[in-house]
Design an enzyme around this catalytic site. Structure first.
Site, PDB file in Angstrom:
ATOM      1  N   TYR A 153       0.814  -1.219   0.000  1.00  0.00           N
ATOM      2  CA  TYR A 153       0.000   0.000   0.000  1.00  0.00           C
ATOM      3  C   TYR A 153       0.850   1.272   0.000  1.00  0.00           C
ATOM      4  O   TYR A 153       0.338   2.366   0.216  1.00  0.00           O
ATOM      5  CB  TYR A 153      -0.946   0.024   1.215  1.00  0.00           C
ATOM      6  CG  TYR A 153      -2.137  -0.915   1.101  1.00  0.00           C
ATOM      7  CD1 TYR A 153      -2.374  -1.680  -0.031  1.00  0.00           C
ATOM      8  CD2 TYR A 153      -3.056  -1.009   2.150  1.00  0.00           C
ATOM      9  CE1 TYR A 153      -3.461  -2.539  -0.113  1.00  0.00           C
ATOM     10  CE2 TYR A 153      -4.153  -1.873   2.066  1.00  0.00           C
ATOM     11  CZ  TYR A 153      -4.347  -2.624   0.942  1.00  0.00           C
ATOM     12  OH  TYR A 153      -5.433  -3.456   0.865  1.00  0.00           O
TER      13      TYR A 153
ATOM     14  N   LYS B 102       4.606 -13.852   5.083  1.00  0.00           N
ATOM     15  CA  LYS B 102       4.772 -14.829   4.015  1.00  0.00           C
ATOM     16  C   LYS B 102       6.240 -14.785   3.606  1.00  0.00           C
ATOM     17  O   LYS B 102       6.566 -14.479   2.458  1.00  0.00           O
ATOM     18  CB  LYS B 102       3.826 -14.418   2.870  1.00  0.00           C
ATOM     19  CG  LYS B 102       3.538 -15.472   1.851  1.00  0.00           C
ATOM     20  CD  LYS B 102       2.570 -16.523   2.298  1.00  0.00           C
ATOM     21  CE  LYS B 102       2.429 -17.523   1.156  1.00  0.00           C
ATOM     22  NZ  LYS B 102       1.794 -18.768   1.527  1.00  0.00           N
TER      23      LYS B 102
ATOM     24  N   ASP C 185      -1.545 -16.959   5.038  1.00  0.00           N
ATOM     25  CA  ASP C 185      -2.613 -17.753   4.410  1.00  0.00           C
ATOM     26  C   ASP C 185      -3.070 -18.865   5.364  1.00  0.00           C
ATOM     27  O   ASP C 185      -4.271 -19.066   5.564  1.00  0.00           O
ATOM     28  CB  ASP C 185      -2.166 -18.311   3.054  1.00  0.00           C
ATOM     29  CG  ASP C 185      -0.802 -18.979   3.088  1.00  0.00           C
ATOM     30  OD1 ASP C 185      -0.080 -18.851   4.105  1.00  0.00           O
ATOM     31  OD2 ASP C 185      -0.440 -19.633   2.091  1.00  0.00           O
TER      32      ASP C 185
ATOM     33  N   ASP D 158      -5.287  -5.628   6.526  1.00  0.00           N
ATOM     34  CA  ASP D 158      -6.552  -5.225   5.920  1.00  0.00           C
ATOM     35  C   ASP D 158      -7.446  -6.457   5.728  1.00  0.00           C
ATOM     36  O   ASP D 158      -8.618  -6.479   6.119  1.00  0.00           O
ATOM     37  CB  ASP D 158      -6.251  -4.547   4.577  1.00  0.00           C
ATOM     38  CG  ASP D 158      -7.406  -3.727   4.058  1.00  0.00           C
ATOM     39  OD1 ASP D 158      -8.375  -3.516   4.807  1.00  0.00           O
ATOM     40  OD2 ASP D 158      -7.344  -3.304   2.897  1.00  0.00           O
TER      41      ASP D 158
ATOM     42  N   ASP E 224     -10.920  -7.849   8.078  1.00  0.00           N
ATOM     43  CA  ASP E 224     -12.255  -8.086   7.511  1.00  0.00           C
ATOM     44  C   ASP E 224     -12.695  -9.526   7.802  1.00  0.00           C
ATOM     45  O   ASP E 224     -13.875  -9.790   8.076  1.00  0.00           O
ATOM     46  CB  ASP E 224     -12.282  -7.826   6.000  1.00  0.00           C
ATOM     47  CG  ASP E 224     -12.598  -6.362   5.659  1.00  0.00           C
ATOM     48  OD1 ASP E 224     -12.223  -5.478   6.446  1.00  0.00           O
ATOM     49  OD2 ASP E 224     -13.229  -6.105   4.611  1.00  0.00           O
TER      50      ASP E 224
HETATM   51  P1  ATP Z   1     -14.183  -0.202   1.479  1.00  0.00           P
HETATM   52  O1  ATP Z   1     -13.647  -0.399   0.107  1.00  0.00           O
HETATM   53  O2  ATP Z   1     -14.233   1.221   1.917  1.00  0.00           O
HETATM   54  O3  ATP Z   1     -13.587  -1.132   2.488  1.00  0.00           O
HETATM   55  P2  ATP Z   1     -16.302  -2.022   1.037  1.00  0.00           P
HETATM   56  O4  ATP Z   1     -16.607  -2.095  -0.427  1.00  0.00           O
HETATM   57  O5  ATP Z   1     -15.439  -3.054   1.643  1.00  0.00           O
HETATM   58  O6  ATP Z   1     -15.722  -0.578   1.376  1.00  0.00           O
HETATM   59  P3  ATP Z   1     -18.302  -1.541   3.028  1.00  0.00           P
HETATM   60  O7  ATP Z   1     -18.773  -0.176   2.819  1.00  0.00           O
HETATM   61  O8  ATP Z   1     -17.386  -1.783   4.160  1.00  0.00           O
HETATM   62  O9  ATP Z   1     -17.704  -2.041   1.665  1.00  0.00           O
HETATM   63  O10 ATP Z   1     -19.543  -2.509   3.128  1.00  0.00           O
HETATM   64  C1  ATP Z   1     -19.471  -3.922   2.944  1.00  0.00           C
HETATM   65  C2  ATP Z   1     -20.820  -4.533   3.321  1.00  0.00           C
HETATM   66  O11 ATP Z   1     -21.025  -4.433   4.736  1.00  0.00           O
HETATM   67  C3  ATP Z   1     -22.013  -3.836   2.665  1.00  0.00           C
HETATM   68  O12 ATP Z   1     -22.989  -4.749   2.295  1.00  0.00           O
HETATM   69  C4  ATP Z   1     -22.527  -2.922   3.756  1.00  0.00           C
HETATM   70  O13 ATP Z   1     -23.888  -2.650   3.666  1.00  0.00           O
HETATM   71  C5  ATP Z   1     -22.186  -3.682   5.044  1.00  0.00           C
HETATM   72  N1  ATP Z   1     -21.882  -2.724   6.113  1.00  0.00           N
HETATM   73  C6  ATP Z   1     -20.733  -2.027   6.244  1.00  0.00           C
HETATM   74  N2  ATP Z   1     -20.794  -1.230   7.324  1.00  0.00           N
HETATM   75  C7  ATP Z   1     -22.001  -1.407   7.889  1.00  0.00           C
HETATM   76  C8  ATP Z   1     -22.668  -0.841   9.039  1.00  0.00           C
HETATM   77  N3  ATP Z   1     -22.096   0.089   9.821  1.00  0.00           N
HETATM   78  N4  ATP Z   1     -23.915  -1.269   9.322  1.00  0.00           N
HETATM   79  C9  ATP Z   1     -24.515  -2.191   8.551  1.00  0.00           C
HETATM   80  N5  ATP Z   1     -23.949  -2.760   7.460  1.00  0.00           N
HETATM   81  C10 ATP Z   1     -22.703  -2.366   7.120  1.00  0.00           C
HETATM   82 MG    MG Z   2     -13.449  -3.253   2.734  1.00  0.00          MG
END
Ligand code: ATP
Ligand code: MG
Length: 328
Positions: A119, A166, A198, A222, A226
């Site tokens: 990054y 890794k 992994d 990151d 998640d």
């Molecule tokens: P980024 O690229 O910024 O990480 P992302 O594409 O990973 O964004 P998010 O915006 O984190 O996506 O959302 C991923 C999923 O999780 C979506 O379906 C979203 O609706 C759900 N989500 C994220 N945050 C919340 C929240 N605070 N409450 C409910 N649902 C959420």
């Molecule tokens: Mg994300």
């Protein structure tokens, strides 16, 4: 306490979850908010996703509460992390009574190196066919990061951490990263285990209870955080802190969630817990504890937003948390 906190809602649900967290912050602490803008919406209006005024507010403030940005995310959060010299991202993931979790015994913290790795932004398009990315790892940044990790372990009364890497494939860069982190841990008398990132993804999915603190390079952090969000009940629960020597930026792990933005149903928990981390950073430990206790009791008894199986709105959850704070 009368510190200054810069506030950046950003885009999408940032405009819902940040005001919810401010309501909570305002109830427990005497802080002065400086409201500024960043992200897609301000870029559309002015051509600049990160106006100078915003950057200045963040560098002047004691701490920043950040929501989330959309398409312009990399142009906003990366320079902001730079501006406060944030070298580590702290991402706790734990489960709560009342919230269905895939792995109920999860209680861990991911410490993510915040400045380097893939990054670092060193990408090139060499020809129509060829693109490259340079992975940057320095001994100095790895050392500073490792020192923070050791302090984190010590101040939380833990034994040690696990390094995710890794180095069998990225022999030079992750070789340097792992060697440096191990060296600092040895100097400090902190136990340092390690695992291939992994393989760790599998271990995390099947047996997260074996981890307390995971220490990792930028991209791994990151991804793994998640994954950890999935284990504990979703992205709506995970706070984070971008910590620098003097300042910090506090933000939910989730993005701006365009799919639910504007509906008023985003879960504010991650942002409220980020505000609790902000309070702790400012030294307001008691207030931080009160916020966490109120959040836990709200998650246990409801109301809950739809992502947690409830029917409540963002504002209803925030009001329930405020109600559960001790009388000030
Ligand atoms: P980024 O690229 O910024 O990480 P992302 O594409 O990973 O964004 P998010 O915006 O984190 O996506 O959302 C991923 C999923 O999780 C979506 O379906 C979203 O609706 C759900 N989500 C994220 N945050 C919340 C929240 N605070 N409450 C409910 N649902 C959420
Ligand atoms: Mg994300």
């Amino acid at each position: 306490m009368s510190e200054t906190v810069a506030v950046i809602p950003g885009d999408g649900i940032g405009h819902e979850v940040v005001p919810a967290a401010l309501e909570v912050l305002d109830s427990v602490a005497d802080v002065e908010f400086v409201h500024v803008e960043a992200g897609d919406a301000v870029a559309e209006r002015t051509g600049d996703p990160l106006p100078a005024e915003t950057l200045e507010a963040v560098t002047d403030a004691d701490a920043t509460l950040f929501g989330a940005t959309g398409e312009t995310s990399a142009d906003v959060i990366l320079p902001l992390r730079d501006a406060v010299d944030s070298f580590v991202n702290v991402r706790p993931a734990r489960t709560y009574p009342g919230v269905d979790a895939v792995q109920p015994e999860t209680d861990l913290v991911i410490l993510r190196e915040n400045t380097e790795g893939v990054y670092a932004g060193i990408e090139n398009r060499l020809s129509a066919d060829v693109s490259t990315l340079t992975r940057l790892v320095t001994q100095s940044a790895s050392r500073r990061f490792a020192e923070f990790a050791c302090e984190y372990v010590e101040s939380n009364g833990l034994d040690g951490f696990t390094i995710a890497h890794k180095n069998n494939v990225m022999r030079v860069t992750d070789g340097l990263f792992v060697d440096t982190v191990r060296e600092v841990a040895a100097e400090r008398g902190v136990d340092a285990d390690d695992a291939y990132m992994d393989a760790m993804a599998t271990h995390l999915a099947m047996d997260p209870g074996q981890y307390d603190v995971i220490v990792c390079p930028n991209l791994a952090g990151d991804m793994l955080s998640d994954l950890a969000a999935g284990l504990v009940g979703g992205l709506g629960l995970l706070p984070s802190a971008n910590v620098g020597a003097e300042r910090g930026i506090f933000e939910p792990v989730h993005g701006c969630a365009p799919d639910i933005a504007g509906e008023g149903i985003a879960n504010p928990t991650a942002t409220i817990l980020s505000a609790a981390m902000l309070l702790e950073f400012l030294g307001a430990d008691a207030a931080a504890r009160d916020v966490r206790t109120a959040v836990e009791s709200t998650l246990a008894d409801g109301p809950r937003t739809p992502d947690l199986g409830g029917t409540a709105t963002t504002d209803e959850v925030a009001a329930a948390v405020v109600d559960r704070l001790p009388e000030g």
